[in-house]
Design a protein around this motif. Sequence first.
Motif, mmCIF file in Angstrom:
data_model
loop_
_atom_site.group_PDB
_atom_site.id
_atom_site.type_symbol
_atom_site.label_atom_id
_atom_site.label_comp_id
_atom_site.label_asym_id
_atom_site.label_seq_id
_atom_site.Cartn_x
_atom_site.Cartn_y
_atom_site.Cartn_z
ATOM 1 N N PHE A 190 25.191 -23.365 122.832
ATOM 2 C CA PHE A 190 23.899 -23.217 123.518
ATOM 3 C C PHE A 190 23.163 -24.551 123.559
ATOM 4 C CE2 PHE A 190 25.093 -19.239 121.611
ATOM 5 C CZ PHE A 190 24.751 -18.289 122.555
ATOM 6 N N LYS A 191 22.335 -24.688 124.574
ATOM 7 C CA LYS A 191 21.459 -25.863 124.631
ATOM 8 C C LYS A 191 20.039 -25.432 124.965
ATOM 9 C CE LYS A 191 22.540 -30.233 125.346
ATOM 10 N NZ LYS A 191 23.074 -31.540 125.743
ATOM 11 N N THR A 192 19.082 -26.160 124.417
ATOM 12 C CA THR A 192 17.690 -25.931 124.826
ATOM 13 C C THR A 192 17.053 -27.284 125.107
ATOM 14 O OG1 THR A 192 16.680 -26.125 122.625
ATOM 15 C CG2 THR A 192 17.512 -23.964 123.237
ATOM 16 N N GLU A 193 16.121 -27.300 126.041
ATOM 17 C CA GLU A 193 15.405 -28.533 126.362
ATOM 18 C C GLU A 193 14.078 -28.578 125.598
ATOM 19 O OE1 GLU A 193 16.908 -30.859 127.858
ATOM 20 O OE2 GLU A 193 18.622 -29.604 128.365
ATOM 21 N N ALA A 194 13.581 -29.791 125.434
ATOM 22 C CA ALA A 194 12.319 -29.948 124.710
ATOM 23 C C ALA A 194 11.168 -29.339 125.500
ATOM 24 C CB ALA A 194 12.043 -31.424 124.449
ATOM 25 N N THR A 195 10.228 -28.776 124.766
ATOM 26 C CA THR A 195 9.019 -28.236 125.386
ATOM 27 C C THR A 195 7.806 -28.846 124.699
ATOM 28 O OG1 THR A 195 8.973 -26.391 123.830
ATOM 29 C CG2 THR A 195 10.123 -26.036 125.924
ATOM 30 N N HIS A 196 6.655 -28.600 125.264
ATOM 31 C CA HIS A 196 5.419 -29.081 124.647
ATOM 32 C C HIS A 196 4.545 -27.887 124.287
ATOM 33 C CE1 HIS A 196 1.628 -31.218 124.031
ATOM 34 N NE2 HIS A 196 2.382 -32.270 123.794
ATOM 35 N N GLN A 197 3.781 -28.053 123.219
ATOM 36 C CA GLN A 197 2.885 -26.968 122.788
ATOM 37 C C GLN A 197 1.912 -26.609 123.901
ATOM 38 O OE1 GLN A 197 3.283 -29.869 121.282
ATOM 39 N NE2 GLN A 197 4.157 -29.483 119.267
ATOM 40 N N GLY A 198 1.556 -27.589 124.705
ATOM 41 C CA GLY A 198 0.764 -27.291 125.895
ATOM 42 C C GLY A 198 -0.668 -26.857 125.645
ATOM 43 N N TYR A 199 -1.229 -27.238 124.499
ATOM 44 C CA TYR A 199 -2.651 -26.959 124.262
ATOM 45 C C TYR A 199 -3.450 -27.554 125.422
ATOM 46 C CZ TYR A 199 -1.108 -31.199 121.883
ATOM 47 O OH TYR A 199 -0.460 -32.362 121.579
ATOM 48 N N ILE A 200 -4.495 -26.843 125.817
ATOM 49 C CA ILE A 200 -5.246 -27.259 127.007
ATOM 50 C C ILE A 200 -6.147 -28.457 126.692
ATOM 51 C CG2 ILE A 200 -6.816 -26.455 128.842
ATOM 52 C CD1 ILE A 200 -4.028 -25.073 128.781
ATOM 53 N N GLU A 201 -6.538 -28.608 125.453
ATOM 54 C CA GLU A 201 -7.407 -29.733 125.102
ATOM 55 C C GLU A 201 -6.582 -30.949 124.659
ATOM 56 O OE1 GLU A 201 -9.210 -29.706 121.287
ATOM 57 O OE2 GLU A 201 -10.982 -30.803 121.923
ATOM 58 N N PRO A 202 -6.660 -32.046 125.403
ATOM 59 C CA PRO A 202 -5.971 -33.259 124.962
ATOM 60 C C PRO A 202 -6.582 -33.789 123.663
ATOM 61 C CG PRO A 202 -6.577 -33.416 127.294
ATOM 62 C CD PRO A 202 -7.292 -32.228 126.720
ATOM 63 N N HIS A 203 -5.795 -34.578 122.943
ATOM 64 C CA HIS A 203 -6.288 -35.183 121.703
ATOM 65 C C HIS A 203 -7.519 -36.038 122.007
ATOM 66 C CE1 HIS A 203 -2.591 -34.113 119.481
ATOM 67 N NE2 HIS A 203 -2.079 -34.154 120.695
ATOM 68 N N ALA A 204 -8.528 -35.957 121.158
ATOM 69 C CA ALA A 204 -9.762 -36.698 121.392
ATOM 70 C C ALA A 204 -10.432 -36.983 120.060
ATOM 71 C CB ALA A 204 -10.710 -35.882 122.277
ATOM 72 N N CYS A 205 -11.080 -38.138 119.972
ATOM 73 C CA CYS A 205 -11.805 -38.449 118.742
ATOM 74 C C CYS A 205 -12.916 -39.451 118.994
ATOM 75 C CB CYS A 205 -10.860 -38.976 117.662
ATOM 76 S SG CYS A 205 -10.073 -40.539 118.060
ATOM 77 N N LEU A 206 -13.828 -39.504 118.044
ATOM 78 C CA LEU A 206 -14.906 -40.489 118.054
ATOM 79 C C LEU A 206 -14.962 -41.092 116.656
ATOM 80 C CD1 LEU A 206 -17.454 -41.805 119.341
ATOM 81 C CD2 LEU A 206 -18.757 -39.861 118.466
ATOM 82 N N ALA A 207 -14.700 -42.404 116.578
ATOM 83 C CA ALA A 207 -14.642 -43.078 115.280
ATOM 84 C C ALA A 207 -15.829 -44.013 115.130
ATOM 85 C CB ALA A 207 -13.345 -43.871 115.167
ATOM 86 N N THR A 208 -16.443 -43.985 113.958
ATOM 87 C CA THR A 208 -17.568 -44.895 113.675
ATOM 88 C C THR A 208 -17.290 -45.564 112.336
ATOM 89 O OG1 THR A 208 -18.998 -43.302 114.783
ATOM 90 C CG2 THR A 208 -20.077 -45.049 113.544
ATOM 91 N N TYR A 209 -16.960 -46.837 112.413
ATOM 92 C CA TYR A 209 -16.580 -47.570 111.198
ATOM 93 C C TYR A 209 -17.663 -48.599 110.915
ATOM 94 C CZ TYR A 209 -13.234 -49.592 107.866
ATOM 95 O OH TYR A 209 -12.598 -50.013 106.737
ATOM 96 N N GLY A 210 -18.226 -48.544 109.726
ATOM 97 C CA GLY A 210 -19.345 -49.431 109.403
ATOM 98 C C GLY A 210 -18.908 -50.699 108.700
ATOM 99 N N ALA A 211 -19.826 -51.678 108.681
ATOM 100 C CA ALA A 211 -19.541 -52.952 108.016
ATOM 101 C C ALA A 211 -19.383 -52.764 106.506
ATOM 102 C CB ALA A 211 -20.659 -53.944 108.314
ATOM 103 N N ASP A 212 -19.832 -51.619 106.000
ATOM 104 C CA ASP A 212 -19.692 -51.331 104.571
ATOM 105 C C ASP A 212 -18.357 -50.644 104.260
ATOM 106 O OD1 ASP A 212 -20.204 -49.002 105.917
ATOM 107 O OD2 ASP A 212 -21.892 -48.380 104.681
ATOM 108 N N ASP A 213 -17.457 -50.633 105.251
ATOM 109 C CA ASP A 213 -16.144 -49.999 105.092
ATOM 110 C C ASP A 213 -16.229 -48.492 104.860
ATOM 111 O OD1 ASP A 213 -14.324 -52.052 105.618
ATOM 112 O OD2 ASP A 213 -14.648 -52.910 103.631
ATOM 113 N N ARG A 214 -17.341 -47.913 105.258
ATOM 114 C CA ARG A 214 -17.430 -46.444 105.277
ATOM 115 C C ARG A 214 -17.257 -46.036 106.727
ATOM 116 N NH1 ARG A 214 -18.445 -48.504 100.271
ATOM 117 N NH2 ARG A 214 -19.401 -46.998 98.857
ATOM 118 N N ALA A 215 -16.582 -44.913 106.929
ATOM 119 C CA ALA A 215 -16.355 -44.497 108.310
ATOM 120 C C ALA A 215 -16.521 -42.997 108.475
ATOM 121 C CB ALA A 215 -14.964 -44.922 108.752
#
Lengths: 748, 160, 81
Positions: A190-215
């Motif tokens: 048997f063979k199967t082809e790769a699939t994707h989870q297909g979640y409707i929301e693409p990966h997304a983030c908001l990063a805030t890194y401070g000069a004090d090395d806290r993020a």
Amino acid sequence: MIKTKFKLVGTRPLRPDGVDKVTGRARFGADISAPGMLHALILRSPHAHARIKSIDTSRAEKLPGVKAVVTRDDFKLPEREDLVDICRNVMAREKALYDGHAVAAVAAVSKTVAREALKRIQVEYQVLPHVTDVDAAMKPRAPILHKGMRTIGAEPAAKKDSNVAQIHTFGHGDVVKGFAKADIIIERSFKTEATHQGYIEPHACLATYGADDRADLWCCTQGHYMVRNACAGLLGMEVSHLRVTASEIGGGFGGKTTVFIEPVALALSRKAGKPVKLVMSRDEVFRASGPTSSSSTDVKIGITKKGKITAAQAILRYQGGAFPGSPVQFGAMTGFAPYDLENVHTVGYDVVANRPKQAAYRAPGAPLAAFAIESVIDELAHKIGMDPLEFRLKNAAREGTKSSYGPTFGPIGLEATLKESKKHPHHLAPLGPNQGRGVACGFWFNFGGQTSVSLNIGEDGTVSVVEGNPDIGGSRASMCLMAAEELGVPYEKVRTVIADTASLGYNEVTDGSRVTFAVGMATIKAARQAIAIMCERAAKIWDIPAEAVVWEDGCAKPAGSNAGNFKPMTLAEIAGSAGSTGGPISGHSEATADGAGVSFATHMVDVEVDPDTGKVTVLRYTVFQDAGKAIHPAYVEGQFQGGAAQGVGWAINEEYIYGEDGRLQNPGFLDYRIPVASDLPMIDTVILEIPNPGHPYGVRGVGETSIVPPLAAIANAVSEAAGVRLTHLPMSPPRVLKAMMENGKGAA
Amino acid sequence: MTKTAVSTTINGDAAEFLCETGETLLDVLRDRLDLTGSKEGCGTGDCGACSVMLDGRLVCSCLVLGVEAQGRAVETIEGMAEGETLHPLQQKFLEHAALQCGVCTPGFLVAAKALLEVNDDPSESQVRYWLAGNLCRCTGYDKIVRAVLDTAKDMRSARA
Amino acid sequence: MVKVVLWGSLKKAAGGQTEVEVEAKNVREVLDRLKETYPKLSADIDRGVSVSIDGVIFRDAWFAPIKPESEVYLLPRLAGG
């Protein structure tokens, strides 16, 4: 002792986060912004396999509005071994290993400027031969992805570099002897082809890194503690200096159990000194997140004339993308789990190829194995003229069966799902011309894992449950139900919130079908702790021993007439005086949840195959699955239906199509077609409840098992309808038509 | 980059914004007007998560330019409930547990509302084909279709 | 002594056996004894394993008790979606 009588558990109240989600108010990954925020984009390799000779970012850096550019030079290979491949996947180093592999990233004042900056980055590639197919990657002269990679578990020990990362073997008994006893043996590939989870929301983030090395990091993920630890490791931060808040999550299905863009956004923010928002496009999601393995599997099963399996064997090869770690061992462990076998042997090959590193997808690895094995089971049943359900019942694993992966099963629900299927009207309904019915079984382990919950009693008698697992499918409702059940308060009095990583102890990722089981157990324990405190407070007020107070119907009561004659105190009354009786009242549970219960399902599906085109239409679908205990049955049904629908896509539509050049040809929802509403019928569900002794209410996980049987069930139905055995997924019209023509079926 | 001034109506209120000519209506709604209820699932008109009404017509806002909203009326998910009162579809989606993760939900609601405005007695098939431009990966559509059919039934009997 | 059953891939590292006996009363002791007795198993154990005790699978539970008559299986580390 497992609780069996409930007031609230098992009902279907509205989910507590529902209004937010139907009004557009809920905040998903891409839905927030920060003052002074920059927009980031990632430059990706157009080559499947190439040495990166140089990266010149100077022209991009000079563009007005560009605030930071990062490349491999901005990421030091981490010391933690488990993060090395993640680091290499997040940003390519010596080589780009797949079409879409990140090579550089920019942060700029607008998306327009960022787009222009990407064009100005010059990458010098030396294109190398590539391989994307699993069988081709295993061939002796295949292009090697990783110099120095030797197959772990090879016998004799590997002496040459290979794309086979590891070989796993499982089983017991003696299959040679078992096959010798067989009257009928069927062997198929048997063979199967790769699939994707297909979640409707693409990966997304908001990063805030401070000069004090806290993020601070806001992102959509199945596990923000995992994100925290991975990002901290990749950026050389202390975990407590990085606070991660999980947004609402727009689907994951396993695909959001690792990091892709989050470390890049943090690195850009660190360099720019400003908040950075990074959102994947759909094209990037397909090319550069974590789809499934593709696979190639050989199955051999022997039976007696009477239909008893004497030996079963499978060789599975899973290509898991550019880095080791395909879930082939889970395929090898789970495929035969529904059967009571004296002799079973499975071998799994973990193979690397020039594709994005696979990520988990619901019961990772199991559907592929089930597809191959359940197809042969079906064929054997037909061969001896036995009803496929009857055949499975005859060989079914039960309590006390030694499982195909070793341990002896406790109470399990496979037999119940099979018996229920046999008597269901679906099983007895007539079929028309060109139609077929298929059934298949599936198994998944489920697990528990590290979990923290705090439960706070408010001074007005309301309750907040603080947990750390993103609510991916209604789990807040389940937590509210369990807390309300224990405390004896109305469901509406409880609110469940998802805390950030700084506000609550560690929690494993929302995966392994663990949340309702493990977080539920922690919620129940936290509630019981709060109840014990409330009973103590009542005891103090009444001046009687704490042991003489019981909790019933949301009230502290004297245990009996010996204890004294006091009017029961409600939760609200005790909470109202908490400040005077000893202080705030909370319950906690911080523990590793053990005792997860395995779960089985049987799926039944009717299809019609168009003899002119090979197109498959799903006509009817019924899921029979053991939930242990359904806390909120509507969301249990939802898990069953969602898994089945994803299985339909995997079986008949979805596949990663690579060109000769090693580039993904269909990175969009138009050409990678997931099922739409008009492709599907209603999906009927039957919830079985065989309690899991490891949970106070008997809960098993339900999220993953539901995707294990559909591939096989649909293949069995299509094979019956088409009159020919289909062995290659997806069963797209050209493949089905070709199989029919080659076997003298079909209209043409 | 030079921006264009656009005057439009959003959920019944006059709205003005500046945008680049290449910006989509979806980007304008989300990034300039803070109306993040419309989601970007694909950016190519395949998933329907960004569905809005433009002059009474159902469109994918990722396929419309922001400048095209000039002088027209846009309705988004944020305008669907009336104050505290949910639209019947919103209520039925909750009652039927027709959402799991919820990211496709705004698009489905906008599209389903558009259906019920033109057909108050749709068959199951009609609902399925009308909503075929909206992708949901969690639910298998079962509970969504039931919620829409049930809403239609209630709305009909309320009128009767 | 506790009988520990290893999955097939570990046979070679355990000197050709899939069933070994160790003196242990919990998961951690099982893993420690296995590594001491069969140093070649260390790499696999350190990569992460699960331990099944009487049919219940544990991933991170050093102190989960094991009785002499317990059924103990070493399994690959479980992960999910």
